[in-house]
Design a protein around this motif. Sequence first.
Motif, PDB file in Angstrom:
ATOM      1  N   MET B   1     -29.661  20.822   3.547  1.00 44.67           N
ATOM      2  CA  MET B   1     -28.220  20.633   3.333  1.00 44.67           C
ATOM      3  C   MET B   1     -27.852  19.157   3.412  1.00 44.67           C
ATOM      4  O   MET B   1     -28.401  18.389   4.170  1.00 44.67           O
ATOM      5  N   SER B   2     -26.908  18.803   2.629  1.00 39.63           N
ATOM      6  CA  SER B   2     -26.303  17.481   2.756  1.00 39.63           C
ATOM      7  C   SER B   2     -24.991  17.563   1.983  1.00 39.63           C
ATOM      8  O   SER B   2     -24.606  18.635   1.533  1.00 39.63           O
ATOM      9  N   TYR B   3     -24.305  16.414   1.839  1.00 38.87           N
ATOM     10  CA  TYR B   3     -23.052  16.478   1.102  1.00 38.87           C
ATOM     11  C   TYR B   3     -23.340  16.728  -0.376  1.00 38.87           C
ATOM     12  O   TYR B   3     -24.464  16.523  -0.839  1.00 38.87           O
ATOM     13  N   THR B   4     -22.333  17.090  -1.127  1.00 39.52           N
ATOM     14  CA  THR B   4     -22.538  17.365  -2.562  1.00 39.52           C
ATOM     15  C   THR B   4     -22.896  16.056  -3.272  1.00 39.52           C
ATOM     16  O   THR B   4     -22.581  14.964  -2.773  1.00 39.52           O
ATOM     17  N   PRO B   5     -23.543  16.152  -4.446  1.00 41.03           N
ATOM     18  CA  PRO B   5     -23.962  14.925  -5.145  1.00 41.03           C
ATOM     19  C   PRO B   5     -22.813  13.946  -5.393  1.00 41.03           C
ATOM     20  O   PRO B   5     -22.962  12.743  -5.150  1.00 41.03           O
ATOM     21  N   SER B   6     -21.661  14.446  -5.816  1.00 41.75           N
ATOM     22  CA  SER B   6     -20.529  13.532  -6.077  1.00 41.75           C
ATOM     23  C   SER B   6     -20.007  12.924  -4.782  1.00 41.75           C
ATOM     24  O   SER B   6     -19.541  11.784  -4.781  1.00 41.75           O
ATOM     25  N   THR B   7     -20.083  13.696  -3.694  1.00 42.85           N
ATOM     26  CA  THR B   7     -19.640  13.155  -2.404  1.00 42.85           C
ATOM     27  C   THR B   7     -20.604  12.050  -1.974  1.00 42.85           C
ATOM     28  O   THR B   7     -20.176  10.982  -1.527  1.00 42.85           O
ATOM     29  N   GLU B   8     -21.894  12.296  -2.147  1.00 42.82           N
ATOM     30  CA  GLU B   8     -22.901  11.280  -1.790  1.00 42.82           C
ATOM     31  C   GLU B   8     -22.698  10.016  -2.634  1.00 42.82           C
ATOM     32  O   GLU B   8     -22.808   8.897  -2.119  1.00 42.82           O
ATOM     33  N   SER B   9     -22.400  10.186  -3.923  1.00 45.94           N
ATOM     34  CA  SER B   9     -22.164   9.012  -4.780  1.00 45.94           C
ATOM     35  C   SER B   9     -20.945   8.231  -4.304  1.00 45.94           C
ATOM     36  O   SER B   9     -20.944   7.001  -4.315  1.00 45.94           O
ATOM     37  N   LEU B  10     -19.924   8.969  -3.895  1.00 45.14           N
ATOM     38  CA  LEU B  10     -18.714   8.297  -3.406  1.00 45.14           C
ATOM     39  C   LEU B  10     -19.015   7.541  -2.109  1.00 45.14           C
ATOM     40  O   LEU B  10     -18.574   6.405  -1.925  1.00 45.14           O
ATOM     41  N   ILE B  11     -19.792   8.168  -1.223  1.00 37.77           N
ATOM     42  CA  ILE B  11     -20.164   7.516   0.043  1.00 37.77           C
ATOM     43  C   ILE B  11     -20.917   6.214  -0.254  1.00 37.77           C
ATOM     44  O   ILE B  11     -20.654   5.172   0.339  1.00 37.77           O
ATOM     45  N   LYS B  12     -21.813   6.286  -1.235  1.00 38.00           N
ATOM     46  CA  LYS B  12     -22.590   5.095  -1.610  1.00 38.00           C
ATOM     47  C   LYS B  12     -21.664   4.015  -2.202  1.00 38.00           C
ATOM     48  O   LYS B  12     -21.759   2.836  -1.854  1.00 38.00           O
ATOM     49  N   ALA B  13     -20.771   4.434  -3.072  1.00 35.72           N
ATOM     50  CA  ALA B  13     -19.885   3.471  -3.743  1.00 35.72           C
ATOM     51  C   ALA B  13     -18.943   2.792  -2.745  1.00 35.72           C
ATOM     52  O   ALA B  13     -18.638   1.600  -2.888  1.00 35.72           O
ATOM     53  N   LEU B  14     -18.502   3.531  -1.735  1.00 39.35           N
ATOM     54  CA  LEU B  14     -17.570   2.945  -0.751  1.00 39.35           C
ATOM     55  C   LEU B  14     -18.232   1.839   0.062  1.00 39.35           C
ATOM     56  O   LEU B  14     -17.560   0.978   0.619  1.00 39.35           O
ATOM     57  N   GLN B  15     -19.569   1.867   0.119  1.00 36.23           N
ATOM     58  CA  GLN B  15     -20.272   0.857   0.911  1.00 36.23           C
ATOM     59  C   GLN B  15     -20.269  -0.530   0.267  1.00 36.23           C
ATOM     60  O   GLN B  15     -20.740  -1.490   0.861  1.00 36.23           O
ATOM     61  N   ILE B  16     -19.746  -0.632  -0.953  1.00 36.01           N
ATOM     62  CA  ILE B  16     -19.598  -1.973  -1.549  1.00 36.01           C
ATOM     63  C   ILE B  16     -18.455  -2.724  -0.858  1.00 36.01           C
ATOM     64  O   ILE B  16     -18.359  -3.931  -0.990  1.00 36.01           O
ATOM     65  N   LEU B  17     -17.580  -2.003  -0.152  1.00 37.88           N
ATOM     66  CA  LEU B  17     -16.458  -2.677   0.506  1.00 37.88           C
ATOM     67  C   LEU B  17     -16.958  -3.465   1.707  1.00 37.88           C
ATOM     68  O   LEU B  17     -17.800  -2.979   2.461  1.00 37.88           O
ATOM     69  N   PRO B  18     -16.433  -4.693   1.883  1.00 37.69           N
ATOM     70  CA  PRO B  18     -16.912  -5.512   3.003  1.00 37.69           C
ATOM     71  C   PRO B  18     -16.576  -4.846   4.336  1.00 37.69           C
ATOM     72  O   PRO B  18     -15.457  -4.369   4.527  1.00 37.69           O
ATOM     73  N   GLY B  19     -17.551  -4.792   5.221  1.00 34.84           N
ATOM     74  CA  GLY B  19     -17.320  -4.234   6.550  1.00 34.84           C
ATOM     75  C   GLY B  19     -17.455  -2.714   6.602  1.00 34.84           C
ATOM     76  O   GLY B  19     -17.257  -2.123   7.650  1.00 34.84           O
ATOM     77  N   ILE B  20     -17.766  -2.084   5.472  1.00 30.50           N
ATOM     78  CA  ILE B  20     -17.903  -0.623   5.453  1.00 30.50           C
ATOM     79  C   ILE B  20     -19.386  -0.253   5.373  1.00 30.50           C
ATOM     80  O   ILE B  20     -20.031  -0.448   4.346  1.00 30.50           O
ATOM     81  N   GLY B  21     -19.915   0.284   6.477  1.00 30.01           N
ATOM     82  CA  GLY B  21     -21.303   0.742   6.509  1.00 30.01           C
ATOM     83  C   GLY B  21     -21.375   2.210   6.128  1.00 30.01           C
ATOM     84  O   GLY B  21     -20.386   2.803   5.716  1.00 30.01           O
ATOM     85  N   VAL B  22     -22.547   2.798   6.293  1.00 32.33           N
ATOM     86  CA  VAL B  22     -22.745   4.166   5.830  1.00 32.33           C
ATOM     87  C   VAL B  22     -21.872   5.173   6.595  1.00 32.33           C
ATOM     88  O   VAL B  22     -21.282   6.074   6.001  1.00 32.33           O
ATOM     89  N   ARG B  23     -21.704   4.984   7.891  1.00 35.37           N
ATOM     90  CA  ARG B  23     -20.904   5.947   8.653  1.00 35.37           C
ATOM     91  C   ARG B  23     -19.410   5.838   8.336  1.00 35.37           C
ATOM     92  O   ARG B  23     -18.727   6.844   8.193  1.00 35.37           O
TER      93      ARG B  23
END
Lengths: 205, 205
Positions: B1-23
């Motif tokens: 189990m993990s998040y849905t593919p689109s959710t995972e892509s969004l999580i990855k994309a949000l990490q381009i923001l400065p100061g935003i890590g994976v959590r």
Amino acid sequence: MSYTPSTESLIKALQILPGIGVRSAQRLALHLLERAPDDAKSLNHALSDALSKVKKCPSCRTLTESPLCEICTDEARDSTVLCVVISDADKEGLELSGHFNGRYFVLHGVLSPIDGIGPEQLGIWQLVDKLTAADNSVTEVLLALDDQMESDATAYFINEQLKKLKIECARVRFSQFKSGTLDKADSRIIADAFANKQSLGFEHD
Amino acid sequence: MSYTPSTESLIKALQILPGIGVRSAQRLALHLLERAPDDAKSLNHALSDALSKVKKCPSCRTLTESPLCEICTDEARDSTVLCVVISDADKEGLELSGHFNGRYFVLHGVLSPIDGIGPEQLGIWQLVDKLTAADNSVTEVLLALDDQMESDATAYFINEQLKKLKIECARVRFSQFKSGTLDKADSRIIADAFANKQSLGFEHD
């Protein structure tokens, strides 16, 4: 002078993110537009994609891209135990531990009247309908909510509804773990919490 | 189990923001999808809108929605003095103070070879071209960069180019104010910094 209208709109829109105030939003907006427009396009695409594809499972409210989520369609899961969690992140934490084989119901929040979050927004009436449906197989509900005041109030409210249905209800407590951080709890802590569930009991006839 | 593919892509994309890590990215993604899909749509729209409308002014690289930015088109501004800043946020801070009536050139960053940011990415060759153009009216360049090591290196590099052009160049220092926080500096500090500009001098013939 000030930022351009679209920049100002973006700064305002970014403030919907939890923990992002006006200054952080300015910093993020300028970062996206000044230095990382390609990354910003990827983010925009990922957000648009997720918004169109990710829905709540009609049975358990887990985020899913399928008509029914993986766990609800998995015949190997125990359909007699339902674990209520605050967030998909908590469900992920429990799944990682491998100590729970039942199904879930995801509230996506806790009761917070001041923010307009009541039983309807948390799907609590949907939960009640599910448990009173003719095909209901759930005999025990585990409330795996954290120890925050609003979570306690939410657990209390749900238990009050379940008492009326005469369904066994217990609280599973992961001390020290706020909602959203359960994936940091080690497997033993989660196993212990399930083993030490506290029955909220209803008056058996 | 993990998040849905689109959710995972969004999580990855949000990490381009400065100061935003994976959590943090997980927390933001789940917040958007679980609790605030309408806000998420507004953010998506605002980002898309800003990305399509906001461009860099071809003359000074300020973010603008017009073919040429407001300051570059304002005839009342002194076209002989050009103030080089790291970010639009710094330009905003200086504009708020009202102590500078020249024009700007916005680098949108500082030299950082490790991140692939060289003179080209900061528009430094564009600045040189602008100052050597037949219609150039700039006689003095003020480098209003902060005191960070990379900013000093950037100021040094720009000054080296300007020496060759024999254009007066001075450093304007706002001690204690990192790039992006100049709007917090009070007006007097900014006035003092301009009054105490430090000439970086070139060898006059």
